[in-house]
Structures are given as C-alpha cells and as structure tokens.
Scaffold this motif. Structure first.
Motif, PDB file in Angstrom:
ATOM      1  N   TYR A  89      26.419  -2.602  19.062  1.00  0.00           N
ATOM      2  CA  TYR A  89      26.968  -2.328  18.045  1.00  0.00           C
ATOM      3  C   TYR A  89      25.799  -3.676  17.087  1.00  0.00           C
ATOM      4  CZ  TYR A  89      31.384  -0.788  19.697  1.00  0.00           C
ATOM      5  OH  TYR A  89      32.007  -0.501  19.956  1.00  0.00           O
ATOM      6  N   PHE A  90      25.801  -3.138  15.351  1.00  0.00           N
ATOM      7  CA  PHE A  90      24.362  -3.707  14.835  1.00  0.00           C
ATOM      8  C   PHE A  90      25.198  -4.037  13.545  1.00  0.00           C
ATOM      9  CE2 PHE A  90      20.392  -2.993  17.880  1.00  0.00           C
ATOM     10  CZ  PHE A  90      20.875  -2.065  18.558  1.00  0.00           C
ATOM     11  N   CYS A  91      25.038  -5.423  13.129  1.00  0.00           N
ATOM     12  CA  CYS A  91      24.740  -5.731  12.142  1.00  0.00           C
ATOM     13  C   CYS A  91      23.641  -5.735  11.509  1.00  0.00           C
ATOM     14  CB  CYS A  91      25.776  -7.407  11.481  1.00  0.00           C
ATOM     15  SG  CYS A  91      26.065  -7.939  10.346  1.00  0.00           S
ATOM     16  N   ALA A  92      23.660  -5.524  10.054  1.00  0.00           N
ATOM     17  CA  ALA A  92      22.857  -5.171   8.677  1.00  0.00           C
ATOM     18  C   ALA A  92      22.646  -6.231   8.036  1.00  0.00           C
ATOM     19  CB  ALA A  92      22.455  -3.796   8.823  1.00  0.00           C
ATOM     20  N   VAL A  93      22.015  -6.324   7.246  1.00  0.00           N
ATOM     21  CA  VAL A  93      22.261  -6.142   5.697  1.00  0.00           C
ATOM     22  C   VAL A  93      21.467  -5.626   4.963  1.00  0.00           C
ATOM     23  CG1 VAL A  93      19.953  -8.347   6.208  1.00  0.00           C
ATOM     24  CG2 VAL A  93      22.021  -8.422   4.110  1.00  0.00           C
ATOM     25  N   GLY A  94      21.301  -5.707   3.741  1.00  0.00           N
ATOM     26  CA  GLY A  94      20.761  -4.661   2.770  1.00  0.00           C
ATOM     27  C   GLY A  94      20.141  -5.903   1.446  1.00  0.00           C
TER      28      GLY A  94
END
Lengths: 114, 113
Positions: A89-94
């Motif tokens: 699982y990967f969290c990401a910020v734009g």
C-alpha cells in the motif's frame, strides 16, 4: 520539500481483524492525498483520494481514510481484513511543481495471517 | 476495460546496451508517466509527458530519455544501461487536469548485468 512518510515497512494482520496503515505528509499548501494498492505482480490501483470537504473518505474494497490536518496524517483503515487484501500500500500527495505530480511514500507491505 | 500495457514484463540486458521500454494506453489520456520502483524507496518519477512530443523531467531523469510520438505510446530509453538501473519500471497514464488518478501498467522488471 514535499514528502510522504509511511513508518511501517511491514504489517501482519489476522484475517478478520481491523487494519490501520499510517501515512504522514509534509506539504505547505492544502494537500491532495491518495492511497494506492499494488497486488503481487500488478501495477498500482487507486483506492481512494482526498481533495477537500469531508475528512473521512470512502474508497473501493471497503477501505476508508481520514485526513487530519493537525497531525498531517492520512491513515488508511479497514474494519475487517480479507486474505485478498495482502498487498503493498502506497500513500501519495499531489504537488504542483510546474506540473501536477504525485509524490509517493515508500510503501507498507500487508501480510494477512489465517 | 481500461488498460496500460507495457511490452516487456522481464528484461535482462548487459551494461552499455541501449534499452527501450514501451508503454501503450488505450484510454486516450493526455498524460503519461514513467516511474521507477525500488524496495525502500517507493516510486520515483523519471519523466512525464502531457502531450505528444512534450516531456518534462521528473525527480530522477539522469541516464534516461523518453519519446512520445503518438498520444497512446510513451517510451523510456536507457541510452547506455548501467547496473544501478536494475529496477522495476512502471508506466502510468492520466486524464488532462489533475484528479490524481493514475492508471498503471503491470511493470517491466529490468536486470542489467
């Protein structure tokens, strides 16, 4: 600089138990936040996203995440884990650096025990 | 079903060889991306294209180039492969504008000997 921290490299959860995956971000402006899942041998798939509004967002496969600005966190939760949830699982910020892009965390691998 | 297809799932190349990784999407998306995925480092953006013949450097463009001659196709080129380019390469596409939803291919695992 913008960054995403996923403090847990691996997590093992028993099938049927609840799950919480942690994500902390660093970004000066209002963040756009995302969770992606990567099943073994597959590309990434979007689980859910937060842009604005209600801080509790619902996603696919029974997942939800809560945005907490005061803690700079966007933790992913599921009330009852299934064996098929085993994945990374990967969290990401734009971020906007002249063009829009996603900055990803290092990932958390979820193992589901019977 | 929407699809991003990477032509090679597994490649083994020798140091100094020229390597082409091909990616095709069938969703008429304007944006296409190449990421590199390494254990403990997550995904890092190599290059991005927002239109045919247009490209932007990402966070780690050194040693790579890209080509986008048609809207549906985005190629990653390693002019002279090195062992530190052994990695998983992921292609993705998205609609114009920014809603954060990237559609990923299954990846190309490159080993450089």
């Amino acid at each position: 600089a913008q960054s995403v921290t996923q403090p847990d490299i691996h997590i093992t959860v028993s099938e049927g138990a609840s799950l919480e995956l942690r994500c902390n971000y660093s970004y000066g402006a209002t963040p756009y936040l995302f969770w992606y899942v990567q099943s073994p041998g597959q590309g990434l798939q979007l689980l859910l996203k937060y842009f604005s509004g209600d801080t509790l967002v619902q996603g696919i496969k029974g997942f939800e995440a809560e945005f907490k600005r005061s803690q700079s966190s966007f933790n992913l939760r599921k009330p009852s884990v299934h064996w098929s949830d085993a994945a990374e699982y990967f969290c990401a910020v734009g971020v906007n650096t002249g063009f829009q892009k996603l900055v990803f965390g290092t990932g958390t691998r979820l193992l589901v025990s019977p | 079903d929407v699809k991003v297809t990477q032509s090679s799932r597994y490649l083994v190349k020798r140091t100094g060889e020229k390597v082409f990784l091909e990616c095709v999407q069938d969703m008429d998306h304007e944006n296409m991306f190449w990421y590199r995925q390494d254990p403990g480092l997550g995904l890092r953006l190599i290059y991005f294209s927002y239109d045919v013949k247009m490209k932007e450097k990402g966070d780690i463009p050194e040693g790579y180039s890209v080509s986008r001659e048609k809207k549906e196709r985005f190629s990653l080129i390693l002019e002279s492969a090195s062992t530190n380019q052994t990695s998983m390469y992921l292609c993705a596409s998205s609609r114009q504008g920014f809603d954060g939803e990237l559609f990923f291919g299954e990846g190309s695992r490159l080993t450089v000997l």
